[in-house]
Design a protein around this motif. Structure first.
Motif, PDB file in Angstrom:
ATOM      1  N   HIS A   1       1.993   2.421 -13.378  1.00 36.57           N
ATOM      2  CA  HIS A   1       0.801   3.226 -13.111  1.00 36.57           C
ATOM      3  C   HIS A   1       0.700   4.386 -14.096  1.00 36.57           C
ATOM      4  N   SER A   2      -0.472   5.001 -14.159  1.00 37.55           N
ATOM      5  CA  SER A   2      -0.668   6.200 -14.976  1.00 37.55           C
ATOM      6  C   SER A   2      -0.090   7.403 -14.236  1.00 37.55           C
ATOM      7  N   LEU A   3       1.017   7.901 -14.745  1.00 36.12           N
ATOM      8  CA  LEU A   3       1.628   9.094 -14.175  1.00 36.12           C
ATOM      9  C   LEU A   3       1.298  10.310 -15.024  1.00 36.12           C
ATOM     10  N   SER A   4       0.513  10.078 -16.083  1.00 34.89           N
ATOM     11  CA  SER A   4       0.008  11.142 -16.948  1.00 34.89           C
ATOM     12  C   SER A   4      -1.376  10.721 -17.448  1.00 34.89           C
ATOM     13  N   GLY A   5      -2.118  11.682 -17.984  1.00 41.68           N
ATOM     14  CA  GLY A   5      -3.454  11.372 -18.483  1.00 41.68           C
ATOM     15  C   GLY A   5      -4.526  11.470 -17.410  1.00 41.68           C
ATOM     16  N   THR A   6      -5.738  11.083 -17.773  1.00 39.50           N
ATOM     17  CA  THR A   6      -6.899  11.286 -16.899  1.00 39.50           C
ATOM     18  C   THR A   6      -6.814  10.537 -15.577  1.00 39.50           C
ATOM     19  N   MET A   7      -6.087   9.412 -15.521  1.00 37.99           N
ATOM     20  CA  MET A   7      -6.011   8.613 -14.296  1.00 37.99           C
ATOM     21  C   MET A   7      -4.848   8.993 -13.380  1.00 37.99           C
ATOM     22  N   ALA A   8      -4.014   9.928 -13.800  1.00 39.29           N
ATOM     23  CA  ALA A   8      -2.873  10.328 -12.972  1.00 39.29           C
ATOM     24  C   ALA A   8      -3.335  10.891 -11.637  1.00 39.29           C
ATOM     25  N   ILE A   9      -4.518  11.522 -11.592  1.00 39.42           N
ATOM     26  CA  ILE A   9      -5.079  12.078 -10.361  1.00 39.42           C
ATOM     27  C   ILE A   9      -5.199  11.009  -9.274  1.00 39.42           C
ATOM     28  N   SER A  10      -5.378   9.769  -9.683  1.00 39.25           N
ATOM     29  CA  SER A  10      -5.551   8.675  -8.733  1.00 39.25           C
ATOM     30  C   SER A  10      -4.313   7.796  -8.580  1.00 39.25           C
ATOM     31  N   GLU A  11      -3.627   7.527  -9.677  1.00 40.10           N
ATOM     32  CA  GLU A  11      -2.589   6.489  -9.659  1.00 40.10           C
ATOM     33  C   GLU A  11      -1.220   6.934  -9.140  1.00 40.10           C
TER      34      GLU A  11
ATOM     35  N   ALA B   1      13.170  -0.491  -7.924  1.00 43.08           N
ATOM     36  CA  ALA B   1      11.922  -0.302  -8.668  1.00 43.08           C
ATOM     37  C   ALA B   1      12.199   0.271 -10.058  1.00 43.08           C
ATOM     38  N   VAL B   2      11.632  -0.380 -11.070  1.00 44.51           N
ATOM     39  CA  VAL B   2      11.682   0.134 -12.439  1.00 44.51           C
ATOM     40  C   VAL B   2      10.290   0.698 -12.730  1.00 44.51           C
ATOM     41  N   GLN B   3      10.187   2.014 -12.857  1.00 47.25           N
ATOM     42  CA  GLN B   3       8.886   2.655 -13.006  1.00 47.25           C
ATOM     43  C   GLN B   3       8.557   2.909 -14.477  1.00 47.25           C
ATOM     44  N   GLU B   4       7.294   2.648 -14.821  1.00 45.69           N
ATOM     45  CA  GLU B   4       6.798   2.928 -16.162  1.00 45.69           C
ATOM     46  C   GLU B   4       5.447   3.633 -16.078  1.00 45.69           C
ATOM     47  N   ASP B   5       5.164   4.478 -17.049  1.00 44.36           N
ATOM     48  CA  ASP B   5       3.930   5.256 -17.110  1.00 44.36           C
ATOM     49  C   ASP B   5       2.958   4.604 -18.097  1.00 44.36           C
ATOM     50  N   GLY B   6       1.824   4.123 -17.576  1.00 44.93           N
ATOM     51  CA  GLY B   6       0.795   3.553 -18.444  1.00 44.93           C
ATOM     52  C   GLY B   6      -0.005   4.605 -19.185  1.00 44.93           C
ATOM     53  N   ALA B   7       0.167   5.880 -18.783  1.00 46.00           N
ATOM     54  CA  ALA B   7      -0.400   7.033 -19.503  1.00 46.00           C
ATOM     55  C   ALA B   7      -1.917   6.963 -19.697  1.00 46.00           C
TER      56      ALA B   7
ATOM     57  N   ASP C   1      13.412  -5.700 -18.763  1.00 40.51           N
ATOM     58  CA  ASP C   1      13.953  -5.356 -17.450  1.00 40.51           C
ATOM     59  C   ASP C   1      14.082  -6.556 -16.516  1.00 40.51           C
ATOM     60  N   LYS C   2      13.425  -7.659 -16.889  1.00 43.71           N
ATOM     61  CA  LYS C   2      13.507  -8.902 -16.111  1.00 43.71           C
ATOM     62  C   LYS C   2      13.082  -8.701 -14.655  1.00 43.71           C
ATOM     63  N   VAL C   3      11.968  -7.971 -14.460  1.00 43.89           N
ATOM     64  CA  VAL C   3      11.505  -7.739 -13.095  1.00 43.89           C
ATOM     65  C   VAL C   3      10.956  -9.024 -12.487  1.00 43.89           C
ATOM     66  N   ALA C   4      11.030  -9.118 -11.170  1.00 48.06           N
ATOM     67  CA  ALA C   4      10.545 -10.306 -10.467  1.00 48.06           C
ATOM     68  C   ALA C   4       9.030 -10.317 -10.370  1.00 48.06           C
ATOM     69  N   THR C   5       8.423  -9.131 -10.349  1.00 47.72           N
ATOM     70  CA  THR C   5       6.970  -9.009 -10.263  1.00 47.72           C
ATOM     71  C   THR C   5       6.598  -7.591 -10.660  1.00 47.72           C
ATOM     72  N   ILE C   6       5.290  -7.337 -10.845  1.00 46.99           N
ATOM     73  CA  ILE C   6       4.804  -6.001 -11.187  1.00 46.99           C
ATOM     74  C   ILE C   6       3.731  -5.590 -10.185  1.00 46.99           C
ATOM     75  N   PHE C   7       3.821  -4.347  -9.715  1.00 48.18           N
ATOM     76  CA  PHE C   7       2.773  -3.732  -8.918  1.00 48.18           C
ATOM     77  C   PHE C   7       2.149  -2.651  -9.782  1.00 48.18           C
ATOM     78  N   GLY C   8       0.828  -2.714 -10.013  1.00 48.77           N
ATOM     79  CA  GLY C   8       0.290  -1.659 -10.845  1.00 48.77           C
ATOM     80  C   GLY C   8      -1.111  -1.817 -11.362  1.00 48.77           C
ATOM     81  N   CYS C   9      -1.469  -0.877 -12.245  1.00 48.90           N
ATOM     82  CA  CYS C   9      -2.793  -0.692 -12.868  1.00 48.90           C
ATOM     83  C   CYS C   9      -3.757  -0.014 -11.892  1.00 48.90           C
ATOM     84  N   TRP C  10      -4.841   0.493 -12.443  1.00 48.64           N
ATOM     85  CA  TRP C  10      -5.966   1.015 -11.659  1.00 48.64           C
ATOM     86  C   TRP C  10      -7.256   0.586 -12.340  1.00 48.64           C
ATOM     87  N   THR C  11      -7.512   1.095 -13.523  1.00 52.93           N
ATOM     88  CA  THR C  11      -8.772   0.753 -14.184  1.00 52.93           C
ATOM     89  C   THR C  11      -8.795  -0.727 -14.569  1.00 52.93           C
TER      90      THR C  11
END
Length: 395
Positions: free
Chosen positions: A35-45, A72-78, A95-105
């Protein structure tokens, strides 16, 4: 002697494999949170990330999935689609994750879409969107257009009138949603009083507010995303275009954004979602209490937050049913699966990987929460391509 040596070697090999299994996380399963943990979408994500972590922690406390704890392996889409794509590939390949939870726009989702398709991975997407898409590698937890935009336009035309002004961020969701809205308005005998787009993060809405004032629409439909809403609503209010004079129906403002935009500037305006913090179900009472217990009494829940929470639980439930973390097995197990969600019982449509959802129109109150003013009688079947609407043919 050969038999003894063979037996000894077998024992050493077994111990080595056991050691590798533990080292490689044999008692854990990794998932990606993107998810966006920084930038214009951080307010929502950021808050959607929090909901997904709440679900993960609850599932872990109950014993995990297939006997494994979720890591959970967390990444910032910024707030940048290209970064979302890069981080998705990193999560899958490194990271070989089993699945991804994420995005907004939708821009971020469309950037990640070819990555999950090329790698055979699976994205759980938690936000309403413009439809016209059905990827075998995406599970859509938010509303399809027939579960948000279409009923919202019907509501606006019936309550306010047929002259509607469209304002949105300049990317795929607002432009596609407004294309749908204009076709629907034409069918209903309505008119588009104006149509304006601004870049993500835009803050100067003086010209657009002047155009709205001159057009005198019956209402505005707003598809701005992120912190641009702060500037838009403040400048709208400063110009005297209050909710009483110029009601706005928003598709991307929920309880989490209300605090950031400002209650004074949003009170009396309308939103269209499938869930609110005030939704009256027993499951929701517990969800709200648990979310606040985890993150603070002043925190609020909202639709994308709840949809993110649903996605984690449906993935875990499908994995248990499949007896595997394999993507294809999980997709097969998830077909027709139900979940007692805070919004009500949801069902995953096996044909298009969207979920059946109730539709709720809400009005923002003076406390920053949203009061439901209209709702469907039950969950609505997802129709991402609007194939059941005659006026939508050719979109």
């Amino acid at each position: 002697m050969k038999k003894i040596i063979s037996t000894a070697l077998a024992a050493v090999a077994a111990l080595s494999l056991a050691g590798c299994s533990k080292k490689d996380g044999g008692d854990t399963v990794k998932v990606g949170i993107l998810h966006s943990l920084s930038g214009t979408m951080a307010i929502s994500e950021t808050s959607v990330r929090d909901a997904e972590m709440l679900a993960i922690n609850e599932i872990n406390a109950a014993g995990g999935v297939l006997g494994k704890k979720i890591v959970a392996v967390q990444e910032d889409g910024a707030s940048e689609p290209q970064i979302f794509a890069e981080k998705a590939r990193k999560l899958i390949q490194n990271d070989k994750v089993a699945t991804i939870f994420g995005c907004w726009t939708s821009a971020s989702r469309k950037a990640v879409k070819p990555v999950v398709e090329d790698t055979g991975a699976l994205l759980w997407y938690p936000v309403q969107y413009e439809g016209m898409e059905m990827s075998p590698n995406i599970m859509y937890m938010g509303a399809a257009p027939n579960q948000q935009a279409v009923p919202a336009v019907d509501f606006c035309v019936e309550k306010f009138g047929k002259k509607i002004f469209l304002v949105g961020s300049d990317y795929v969701f607002p432009r596609t949603a407004n294309k749908i809205i204009k076709a629907q308005l034409s069918y209903l005998g309505g008119t588009c009083a104006g149509e304006e787009y601004t870049p993500m993060g835009h803050t100067d809405y003086a010209t657009i507010v002047s155009k709205i004032a001159a057009a005198k629409p019956d209402c505005v439909i707003n598809t701005l995303n992120g912190d641009s809403n702060v500037a838009f609503f403040k400048q709208l209010t400063d110009a005297g275009l209050t909710a009483a004079k110029c009601p706005v129906m928003s598709f991307s403002i929920a309880e989490e954004e209300v605090g950031g935009v400002g209650i004074a500037n949003l009170k009396g305006h309308y939103v269209a979602w499938n869930y609110y913090q005030t939704t009256a179900t027993e499951k929701n009472k517990k969800f709200v209490a648990d979310y606040k217990a985890a993150y603070g009494a002043k925190r609020v829940t909202d639709d994308p937050i709840e949809a993110g929470y649903i996605g984690v639980y449906l993935w875990a439930k499908a994995a248990e049913k499949a007896g595997s973390f394999d993507v294809e097995k999980i997709k097969k197990a998830a077909k027709g699966m139900t979940f007692d969600a805070p919004e009500g019982t949801v069902t995953l449509d096996g044909d298009n990987q969207h979920i059946y959802k109730p539709v709720r129109i809400g009005k923002i109150n003076g406390e920053g929460l949203i009061d439901e003013v209209w709702a469907t009688s039950g969950a609505v079947k997802p129709d991402p391509y609007l194939s059941t609407y005659s006026w939508a043919k050719g979109l």
